[in-house]
Write an enzyme that holds these catalytic residues in place. Structure first.
Site, PDB file in Angstrom:
ATOM      1  N   ARG A 143      77.081  41.176  64.081  1.00 41.53           N
ATOM      2  CA  ARG A 143      78.178  42.101  63.797  1.00 41.53           C
ATOM      3  C   ARG A 143      79.278  41.459  62.951  1.00 41.53           C
ATOM      4  O   ARG A 143      80.269  42.106  62.633  1.00 41.53           O
ATOM      5  CB  ARG A 143      78.802  42.593  65.113  1.00 41.53           C
ATOM      6  CG  ARG A 143      77.833  43.250  66.061  1.00 41.53           C
ATOM      7  CD  ARG A 143      78.425  43.396  67.462  1.00 41.53           C
ATOM      8  NE  ARG A 143      79.586  44.268  67.487  1.00 41.53           N
ATOM      9  CZ  ARG A 143      79.539  45.545  67.866  1.00 41.53           C
ATOM     10  NH1 ARG A 143      78.394  46.091  68.255  1.00 41.53           N
ATOM     11  NH2 ARG A 143      80.632  46.278  67.884  1.00 41.53           N
TER      12      ARG A 143
ATOM     13  N   TYR B 174      80.978  42.873  59.765  1.00 44.34           N
ATOM     14  CA  TYR B 174      82.031  43.876  59.979  1.00 44.34           C
ATOM     15  C   TYR B 174      83.255  43.258  60.641  1.00 44.34           C
ATOM     16  O   TYR B 174      84.375  43.389  60.145  1.00 44.34           O
ATOM     17  CB  TYR B 174      81.484  45.016  60.832  1.00 44.34           C
ATOM     18  CG  TYR B 174      82.442  46.179  60.992  1.00 44.34           C
ATOM     19  CD1 TYR B 174      82.787  46.978  59.899  1.00 44.34           C
ATOM     20  CD2 TYR B 174      82.991  46.488  62.237  1.00 44.34           C
ATOM     21  CE1 TYR B 174      83.650  48.048  60.045  1.00 44.34           C
ATOM     22  CE2 TYR B 174      83.852  47.566  62.391  1.00 44.34           C
ATOM     23  CZ  TYR B 174      84.183  48.338  61.292  1.00 44.34           C
ATOM     24  OH  TYR B 174      85.045  49.397  61.433  1.00 44.34           O
TER      25      TYR B 174
ATOM     26  N   LYS C   8      86.560  42.537  58.451  1.00 49.13           N
ATOM     27  CA  LYS C   8      87.849  43.201  58.667  1.00 49.13           C
ATOM     28  C   LYS C   8      88.959  42.187  58.913  1.00 49.13           C
ATOM     29  O   LYS C   8      90.106  42.391  58.493  1.00 49.13           O
ATOM     30  CB  LYS C   8      87.739  44.166  59.855  1.00 49.13           C
ATOM     31  CG  LYS C   8      86.988  45.444  59.558  1.00 49.13           C
ATOM     32  CD  LYS C   8      87.720  46.314  58.546  1.00 49.13           C
ATOM     33  CE  LYS C   8      87.064  47.686  58.409  1.00 49.13           C
ATOM     34  NZ  LYS C   8      87.756  48.541  57.416  1.00 49.13           N
TER      35      LYS C   8
ATOM     36  N   SER D  87      78.592  59.926  68.976  1.00 51.45           N
ATOM     37  CA  SER D  87      77.701  60.744  68.151  1.00 51.45           C
ATOM     38  C   SER D  87      76.259  60.648  68.641  1.00 51.45           C
ATOM     39  O   SER D  87      75.515  61.634  68.606  1.00 51.45           O
ATOM     40  CB  SER D  87      77.805  60.320  66.682  1.00 51.45           C
ATOM     41  OG  SER D  87      77.531  58.944  66.521  1.00 51.45           O
TER      42      SER D  87
ATOM     43  N   PHE E  77      75.221  60.155  71.815  1.00 52.66           N
ATOM     44  CA  PHE E  77      75.082  60.951  73.036  1.00 52.66           C
ATOM     45  C   PHE E  77      75.061  62.446  72.729  1.00 52.66           C
ATOM     46  O   PHE E  77      74.243  63.201  73.284  1.00 52.66           O
ATOM     47  CB  PHE E  77      76.219  60.635  74.009  1.00 52.66           C
ATOM     48  CG  PHE E  77      76.048  59.346  74.769  1.00 52.66           C
ATOM     49  CD1 PHE E  77      74.896  58.581  74.646  1.00 52.66           C
ATOM     50  CD2 PHE E  77      77.036  58.900  75.639  1.00 52.66           C
ATOM     51  CE1 PHE E  77      74.736  57.396  75.355  1.00 52.66           C
ATOM     52  CE2 PHE E  77      76.886  57.723  76.355  1.00 52.66           C
ATOM     53  CZ  PHE E  77      75.734  56.973  76.212  1.00 52.66           C
TER      54      PHE E  77
ATOM     55  N   GLN F  48      79.950  48.673  80.267  1.00 50.41           N
ATOM     56  CA  GLN F  48      80.858  48.346  79.163  1.00 50.41           C
ATOM     57  C   GLN F  48      81.877  49.489  79.002  1.00 50.41           C
ATOM     58  O   GLN F  48      81.547  50.659  79.193  1.00 50.41           O
ATOM     59  CB  GLN F  48      80.098  48.178  77.842  1.00 50.41           C
ATOM     60  CG  GLN F  48      78.853  47.322  77.917  1.00 50.41           C
ATOM     61  CD  GLN F  48      77.613  48.151  78.102  1.00 50.41           C
ATOM     62  OE1 GLN F  48      77.508  48.898  79.060  1.00 50.41           O
ATOM     63  NE2 GLN F  48      76.658  48.002  77.193  1.00 50.41           N
TER      64      GLN F  48
ATOM     65  N   LYS G 126      84.467  44.976  77.005  1.00 54.88           N
ATOM     66  CA  LYS G 126      85.628  45.825  77.306  1.00 54.88           C
ATOM     67  C   LYS G 126      86.394  46.118  76.012  1.00 54.88           C
ATOM     68  O   LYS G 126      86.453  45.304  75.102  1.00 54.88           O
ATOM     69  CB  LYS G 126      86.572  45.140  78.305  1.00 54.88           C
ATOM     70  CG  LYS G 126      86.004  44.989  79.699  1.00 54.88           C
ATOM     71  CD  LYS G 126      87.045  44.406  80.653  1.00 54.88           C
ATOM     72  CE  LYS G 126      86.505  44.310  82.073  1.00 54.88           C
ATOM     73  NZ  LYS G 126      87.525  43.783  83.009  1.00 54.88           N
TER      74      LYS G 126
END
Length: 418
Positions: A236, A239, A243, A283, A285, A303, A368
């Site tokens: 990840r 990203y 950022k 989106s 779900f 989580q 979290k």
């Protein structure tokens, strides 16, 4: 011999006469040029004197104060960079008529959040330019603005420079879901190009950062002062670290070049126009429940995330842009849900009989996530107003229409929960 001497003498006298005549003409021409230059010099000095008198303060300048007041007058007369010496103006509250029309660039404006922001800016009466490469954005999100003289749409990828004359830049262009940002990371280069544009034209610049800069946080809830716990080489990191680097670039341009920047750290956001099947939990779900597929929960489902409705986020972005504070600001809803609790809310909203299916957790998935929005409350006067149970049905209606075409809501219309 006598004849040759006489002839030589006459030839010399003739040449001397021609030299004398040529020298006279030359002196005459030089005198004319000199006089002409003197005249132009005097005219220029006269104009400069008039202009100097215009910029000097009224009244005589005392000898002892001449250097100070002359320097002040020269500073007033010299052109300055608007971004460095911009006068502080009292900004008109959001949505108030009579304000000056702004020319605003929204990168990624055909996307989920960007298109809702464009709706608000157009409603306010601004002139809006959208730049989007349609990697995740959709033209359908902006069809209702086509033909409006205050709206322009440009197909362009921000990883390539572009020059536009604008007052403000909302830089939202960046894939935000794991499925997309792993395929096409654009954080750093795109941000660098847009900061360069802001520097050239003197525009105020807002960057949409993310709660992912906190990584898998060791502090809960997360305040803006927390530096984060990010894996710099994880799946990840393109990203997360992208950022973080984008925020660094923004602050360096702010400190080094005087650019007015605003930094928004956006937490999980949901609402109409989200991409179907983009890997984000809400989106996923909703689409799964509508298709009668099992709701996929990764890991043990404990989580936590916080979810804000898109209209709340747009309000926060606009308040941040119009305010006087750089940030960063957390923009999110402090309401905290586990993944299992979210799945249950989706079941209640769409299909109580929807099944839940557990799958192995993804790598570097934060355990979290909950924003501390005290700073936004105090300095922006902002806090979310739409609860998950209020906003989720509006998103479900939009998804149902796009999947099956059986809802009165259309993707082109802005949907508000207010």
């Amino acid at each position: 011999m006598r004849y040759e001497v006489i002839e030589s003498t006459e030839r010399g006298e003739s040449e001397n006469g021609r030299r004398s005549e040529w020298g006279g003409r030359r002196r005459k021409r030089m005198g004319y040029v000199f006089g002409e230059r003197v005249a132009f010099l005097l005219v220029g000095m006269g104009i400069a004197s008039v202009m100097f008198q215009m910029v000097l303060p009224s009244g005589s300048v005392a000898v002892g104060e001449e250097e100070t007041e002359l320097g002040a007058a020269m500073a007033m007369a010299m052109p300055t960079r608007r971004v460095l010496l911009e006068e502080r103006k009292s900004r008109v509250p959001l949505g108030v008529k009579g304000r000056k029309q702004m020319r605003i660039l929204v990168t990624g404006g055909a996307g989920f959040v960007g298109s809702h922001l464009v709706d608000r800016l157009m409603e306010r009466g601004d002139s809006v330019i959208v730049v989007d490469n349609f990697f995740t954005g959709r033209k359908e999100n902006l069809l209702h603005h086509l033909g409006n003289p205050n709206f322009e749409l440009i197909r362009h990828d921000v990883v390539e420079p572009i020059l536009l004359e604008v007052d403000q830049i909302y830089h939202l262009a960046c894939p935000a879901s794991p499925v997309h940002y792993k395929f096409n990371p654009t954080n750093v280069v795109g941000t660098l190009n847009m900061l360069g544009l802001a520097k050239r034209v003197g525009a105020r610049f807002l960057i949409s950062s993310t709660s992912e800069v906190y990584g898998d946080p060791l502090q809960h809830p997360q305040a803006e002062t927390y530096w984060g716990n990010v894996n710099p080489i994880g799946v990840r990191s393109c990203y997360d670290e992208g950022k973080r680097t984008a925020e660094t670039l923004a602050m360096d341009y702010h400190r080094g070049a005087g650019i007015e920047v605003r930094i928004a750290r956006i937490f999980n956001t949901y609402g109409p126009r989200m991409c179907l099947d983009d890997g984000r939990v809400v989106s996923n779900f909703v689409a799964q429940a509508l298709r009668k597929d099992p709701l996929t929960v990764y890991g043990d489902g404990k989580q936590t995330r916080s979810f804000q409705y898109v209209s709340d986020l747009v309000e926060g972005l606009m308040r941040l842009m119009e305010g006087d504070h750089v940030g960063p600001f957390n923009l999110g809803n402090p309401g905290e849900f586990t993944m299992l609790e979210l799945a249950q809310v989706v079941q209640e909203t769409i299909d109580p009989n929807a099944k839940i299916e557990f799958r192995p957790n993804t790598e570097d998935d934060p355990h979290k996530r909950k924003p501390d929005i005290s700073k936004a409350k105090e300095l922006l006067g902002w806090q979310p107003s739409v609860s998950l149970r209020e906003g989720l049905p509006l998103m479900v209606s939009d998804f149902r229409q796009r999947l099956f075409g059986d809802s009165k809501l259309t993707a082109g219309k802005s949907v508000s929960a207010s």
